[in-house]
Design a protein around this motif. Structure first.
Motif, PDB file in Angstrom:
ATOM      1  N   ILE A 174       0.840  -1.202   0.000  1.00 47.64           N
ATOM      2  CA  ILE A 174       0.000   0.000   0.000  1.00 47.64           C
ATOM      3  C   ILE A 174       0.878   1.255   0.000  1.00 47.64           C
ATOM      4  O   ILE A 174       0.589   2.232  -0.697  1.00 47.64           O
ATOM      5  N   LYS A 175       1.943   1.241   0.756  1.00 47.49           N
ATOM      6  CA  LYS A 175       2.861   2.386   0.798  1.00 47.49           C
ATOM      7  C   LYS A 175       3.463   2.653  -0.581  1.00 47.49           C
ATOM      8  O   LYS A 175       3.579   3.802  -1.005  1.00 47.49           O
ATOM      9  N   VAL A 176       3.859   1.606  -1.280  1.00 49.44           N
ATOM     10  CA  VAL A 176       4.432   1.758  -2.625  1.00 49.44           C
ATOM     11  C   VAL A 176       3.368   2.282  -3.593  1.00 49.44           C
ATOM     12  O   VAL A 176       3.616   3.220  -4.354  1.00 49.44           O
ATOM     13  N   ILE A 177       2.186   1.687  -3.562  1.00 52.11           N
ATOM     14  CA  ILE A 177       1.114   2.092  -4.478  1.00 52.11           C
ATOM     15  C   ILE A 177       0.731   3.544  -4.252  1.00 52.11           C
ATOM     16  O   ILE A 177       0.724   4.351  -5.190  1.00 52.11           O
ATOM     17  N   GLU A 178       0.392   3.887  -3.019  1.00 58.51           N
ATOM     18  CA  GLU A 178      -0.070   5.250  -2.743  1.00 58.51           C
ATOM     19  C   GLU A 178       1.024   6.280  -2.981  1.00 58.51           C
ATOM     20  O   GLU A 178       0.769   7.333  -3.566  1.00 58.51           O
ATOM     21  N   GLY A 179       2.231   5.983  -2.559  1.00 59.50           N
ATOM     22  CA  GLY A 179       3.337   6.914  -2.773  1.00 59.50           C
ATOM     23  C   GLY A 179       3.612   7.145  -4.246  1.00 59.50           C
ATOM     24  O   GLY A 179       3.805   8.278  -4.692  1.00 59.50           O
ATOM     25  N   SER A 180       3.600   6.068  -5.019  1.00 57.62           N
ATOM     26  CA  SER A 180       3.880   6.169  -6.453  1.00 57.62           C
ATOM     27  C   SER A 180       2.774   6.918  -7.187  1.00 57.62           C
ATOM     28  O   SER A 180       3.048   7.855  -7.946  1.00 57.62           O
ATOM     29  N   LEU A 181       1.523   6.515  -6.966  1.00 56.92           N
ATOM     30  CA  LEU A 181       0.413   7.152  -7.681  1.00 56.92           C
ATOM     31  C   LEU A 181       0.245   8.613  -7.291  1.00 56.92           C
ATOM     32  O   LEU A 181      -0.071   9.446  -8.137  1.00 56.92           O
ATOM     33  N   GLN A 182       0.481   8.937  -6.023  1.00 58.03           N
ATOM     34  CA  GLN A 182       0.363  10.328  -5.598  1.00 58.03           C
ATOM     35  C   GLN A 182       1.446  11.177  -6.260  1.00 58.03           C
ATOM     36  O   GLN A 182       1.177  12.255  -6.772  1.00 58.03           O
ATOM     37  N   GLU A 183       2.660  10.674  -6.256  1.00 59.11           N
ATOM     38  CA  GLU A 183       3.770  11.423  -6.843  1.00 59.11           C
ATOM     39  C   GLU A 183       3.617  11.584  -8.355  1.00 59.11           C
ATOM     40  O   GLU A 183       3.919  12.638  -8.909  1.00 59.11           O
ATOM     41  N   LEU A 184       3.122  10.560  -9.031  1.00 56.37           N
ATOM     42  CA  LEU A 184       3.042  10.587 -10.491  1.00 56.37           C
ATOM     43  C   LEU A 184       1.783  11.265 -11.026  1.00 56.37           C
ATOM     44  O   LEU A 184       1.841  11.949 -12.043  1.00 56.37           O
TER      45      LEU A 184
END
Length: 133
Positions: free
Chosen positions: A49-59
């Motif tokens: 979840i940390k990877v998904i949310e961090g990536s999608l938010q940043e991109l």
């Protein structure tokens, strides 16, 4: 189209992009109910979840993210991961509009073109936000 995987989970791009960056987060083993998850799978889910949310938010700078565990057709533990957007996003030579905002996401529709899916998947894969504990 796989984007990222951990020991217990795999994150893939949804063939139908309900919204930009829509994905599916699936447990790697057969499991019919959420209550059957092992403790280590829950811990691994936290990391994913940390990877998904961090990536999608940043991109893509989503406004809200929805996790839908419907399991009506596929009787296997998985979530539909739907980033939600108040306003349009222009990316990959396309304008993306969250047609259902602020209501329930619309998951119906046609499969996105494979070229568009490849562009999105490649972009996300090459810009993953890694988690460091």
């Amino acid at each position: 189209m796989t984007i990222y995987e951990t020991e217990h989970w795999v994150w893939s791009l949804r063939p139908h992009q309900a919204t930009l960056g829509s994905g599916i987060l699936s447990l790697k083993r057969e499991c019919a109910t959420f209550g059957e998850l092992a403790q280590e799978e829950y811990g691994d889910l936290y990391q994913m979840i940390k990877v998904i949310e961090g990536s999608l938010q940043e991109l893509f700078h989503y406004d809200v993210i929805n996790y839908l565990m419907l399991m009506m057709v596929d009787k296997h533990v998985h979530y539909h991961v739907i980033p939600r957007y108040k306003s349009e996003r222009e990316q990959f030579d396309q304008v993306w509009k969250d047609q259902a905002w602020p209501g329930l996401p619309d998951l119906s529709g046609e499969v996105s073109e494979s070229e568009a899916l490849c562009k999105i998947a490649s972009y996300v894969k090459s810009n993953l936000k890694q988690v460091h504990n």
